[in-house]
Design an enzyme around this catalytic site. Structure first.
Site, PDB file in Angstrom:
ATOM      1  CG  LEU A 127      -2.064   1.023   1.233  1.00 19.58           C
ATOM      2  CD1 LEU A 127      -3.183   0.552   2.163  1.00 19.58           C
ATOM      3  CD2 LEU A 127      -1.617   2.416   1.629  1.00 19.58           C
ATOM      4  CG  HIS A 231       9.879   3.629   8.533  1.00 18.48           C
ATOM      5  ND1 HIS A 231       9.324   4.871   8.304  1.00 18.48           N
ATOM      6  CD2 HIS A 231      11.184   3.724   8.172  1.00 18.48           C
ATOM      7  CE1 HIS A 231      10.246   5.680   7.817  1.00 18.48           C
ATOM      8  NE2 HIS A 231      11.382   5.012   7.724  1.00 18.48           N
TER       9      HIS A 231
END
Length: 340
Positions: A127, A231
């Protein structure tokens, strides 16, 4: 402005390549390599065209298109069954307890063990939104539309669903986790290994990765600190996955130590709570509710945000959404409220 998520085609190569160059690295499912992306689009075409209703080594790629301009502003992917042609590796983080009677002390140590526990699962991934389109809930549209596709084609997907989140990497594109473990055995930097994996797959992991468990306490503090951490740019994605019912169950990405979240496919919130309705006309004076609506099988799949009103098993939608989905009165659509 209306955006529609649709099946990708070979003609989307230029747009997909342009998006890949914006990822900043560490994005295995979207490598900045035209040849590899072209091969993946061909694989996606074959997956949409495949006959049969059982899980297979499929890859479904979708593109987010601005219906007014035709510009591509995002993409996402679904893998039908991981581990079909190459092993699917994860690290499993576990705890071992040891007691010394002489010292009268108990010690608990965390271990990283290489495993294939998640083989056979389906996976959502890839995505990515163009930086100029990260508003208006488009990330939510891409994420949840994938689950609507899975529900529409449920026999093609496994009983478990997973998502791997990118782990923590520094500004130079390096991973402390990789440097502390795999980098010692592969003779390549994290960016080199990540790029190689994106193109060639994971067989080299099976060939070279140590099979014995690794004691976390032996790793440098910088590596220990990022275990199971997404992240910073992926924290919102992790929240969306958790809201859908996927959970971190101590599985880690073997490259960067990022978390893998897992859940039962039929218990994913969008799969469970979405329902089928028959289109019965355009929305009248009532404002309706903002929903995510999908229609079409396989290559004809389309999904978008819509203002809609539900009445029993009937649905009324705004004209722009009806046009974007290319549906007419009497057609069936799959819909769910936009809010999680």
């Amino acid at each position: 402005m209306t955006y529609v998520l649709r099946a990708a085609s070979i003609d989307d190569l230029d747009a997909l390549y342009d998006l890949s160059k914006l990822t900043g690295g560490g994005f295995t499912n979207l490598p900045a390599d035209r040849k590899v992306l072209g091969e993946r689009l061909e694989r996606s075409d074959a997956s949409f065209a495949r006959e049969g209703e059982v899980p297979d080594d499929d890859l479904y790629i979708f593109m987010l298109e601005d219906t007014e301009t035709g510009a591509i502003r995002g993409t996402c992917q679904i893998f039908g069954r991981v581990g079909s042609t190459q092993p699917f590796y994860s690290y499993r983080l576990s705890t071992t307890t040891q007691h010394s009677a002489e010292l009268d002390q108990t010690f608990r140590n965390q271990l990283l063990s290489l495993c294939n526990d998640l083989e056979g699962s389906s996976e959502v991934g890839g995505l990515f939104l163009h930086p100029a389109a990260r508003a208006g809930g488009l990330g939510l549209l891409l994420a949840r539309a994938r689950y609507l596709f899975i529900k529409q084609h449920r026999p093609r997907f496994g009983d478990k669903l997973l998502a791997e989140l990118r782990g923590v990497i520094d500004e130079g594109g390096h991973s402390h986790f990789w440097d502390a473990i795999a980098g010692r055995f592969f003779g390549m930097t994290f960016p080199e290994a990540d790029a190689f994996n994106a193109v060639h797959g994971t067989q080299f992991i099976a060939d070279l990765m140590p099979k014995t468990p690794i004691y976390v306490s032996l790793l440098p503090e910088a590596a220990r600190a990022v275990i199971g951490q997404p992240h910073p740019s992926g924290r919102a994605a992790m929240r969306m996955l958790e809201n859908e019912g996927l959970k971190y169950d101590h599985y880690l990405d073997i490259f960067d130590g990022g978390p893998t979240v897992v859940g039962d496919t039929d218990d994913v919130r969008t799969v469970k709570e979405s329902d089928w309705y028959q289109l019965d006309g355009t929305l009248g004076d009532a404002k309706g509710e903002k929903m995510i609506v999908a229609t079409g099988r396989l290559k004809d799949f389309r999904a978008c945000h819509a203002m809609a009103e539900i009445d029993g098993d009937q649905i009324y939608m705004d004209e722009a959404s009806i046009a974007a989905l290319d549906v007419e009165n009497g057609d069936r659509v799959l819909a769910i409220g936009r809010r999680l």
